[in-house]
Design an enzyme around this catalytic site. Structure first.
Site, short mmCIF file in Angstrom:
data_model
loop_
_atom_site.label_atom_id
_atom_site.label_comp_id
_atom_site.label_asym_id
_atom_site.label_seq_id
_atom_site.Cartn_x
_atom_site.Cartn_y
_atom_site.Cartn_z
N ASP A 121 0.87 -1.16 0.00
CA ASP A 121 0.00 0.00 0.00
C ASP A 121 0.92 1.23 0.00
OD1 ASP A 121 -2.34 1.69 0.64
OD2 ASP A 121 -1.39 1.83 2.62
N ASP B 195 0.01 5.17 1.06
CA ASP B 195 -0.09 6.14 2.16
C ASP B 195 -0.20 5.42 3.51
OD1 ASP B 195 -0.11 8.59 3.37
OD2 ASP B 195 -1.99 9.27 2.50
MG MG Z 1 -2.67 3.20 3.56
#
Ligand code: MG
Length: 250
Positions: free
Chosen positions: A7, A9
């Protein structure tokens, strides 16, 4: 494990700052022959835009390794609604990805309403989306995150806008992002990755860890973003690391 999907952020960066050690960890994995891919629900930037954002933080990541909500939605529409017109409630990154995939952007006579985070969302846009949907258009969304984290709090996310459109139209959106499995299916097709050789690393239990569970792949939670140890309840990661810097392959 031949592939690790990260992932973005909360996992490799926070806002505009790289997580300490993230770049080195990605380089270490690559030099050990592990493929690294990146999957974000974010629907406001193109792959190119994300690559540029990452480059500013010192990450060397190529466009084909980056899967965003905008890119995934564009591929979904190109595959399932070819030649149809879409009205976009979203930002320029989404419009650009849809155009890249050959989707025509329109208003009055659109067959699709494509929704995501739109920081210029208005009543007028909501009314247009409502009208199209009441006349038979299909509602699709990049993701369903109601909020997204910023320094010192949260802001309304794509899901809050999608919820408004659903409420106004009485229609339910098809959401492409995590915890849905479409992004993984796309990577399987485009990158040839295999379920049993792939691991996912993310910071949110309700999207990232749930996504890995839905895909049937192994997963690790990092504690640099949204979810903390105390949040681990029903949906459990296989591994927990304080940070991506501590991540090791099983
Ligand atoms: Mg995230």
């Amino acid at each position: 494990m031949k592939t690790v999907i990260f992932d973005l952020d909360g996992t490799i960066f926070l806002g505009k700052t790289a997580i300490p050690g993230a770049r080195e960890k990605i380089e270490e994995l690559r030099s050990n022959g592990v493929r690294t891919l990146f999957l974000t629900n974010a629907g406001t930037r193109t792959r190119k835009g994300v690559k540029e954002k990452l480059a500013k933080m010192g990450f060397e990541i190529n466009e084909p390794e980056i899967y965003t909500g905008a890119y995934s939605l564009a591929r979904y529409l190109a595959g399932n609604h070819p030649g149809k017109k879409a009205y976009v409630v979203g930002e320029t990154g989404l419009v650009e990805e849809l155009e890249n995939a050959g989707i025509k952007i329109a208003r009055e006579d659109s067959d699709i309403v494509a929704a995501s985070l739109d920081r210029r969302f208005t009543y007028k846009k909501l009314a247009m989306a409502q009208r199209l949907l009441l006349h038979g258009a299909v509602l699709v969304a990049t993701n369903y995150d109601y909020t997204f984290p910023v320094e010192g709090g949260v802001r309304p996310g794509a899901g809050s806008i999608v919820a408004a459109i659903e409420a106004a139209s009485g229609k339910k959106a098809i959401s492409i992002g995590k915890p849905g499995t479409y992004g993984f299916e796309l990577m399987q097709r485009e990158r040839g990755i295999k379920r049993e050789e792939t691991m996912f690393v993310g910071d949110r239990i309700d999207t990232d860890i749930a996504f890995a569970r839905n895909c049937g792949i192994r997963c690790a939670l990092v504690l640099t973003g949204v979810s903390k140890n105390k949040d681990i309840k029903k949906i459990k990661p296989d591994y927990v690391f304080d940070s991506i810097a501590d991540f090791t392959l099983p």
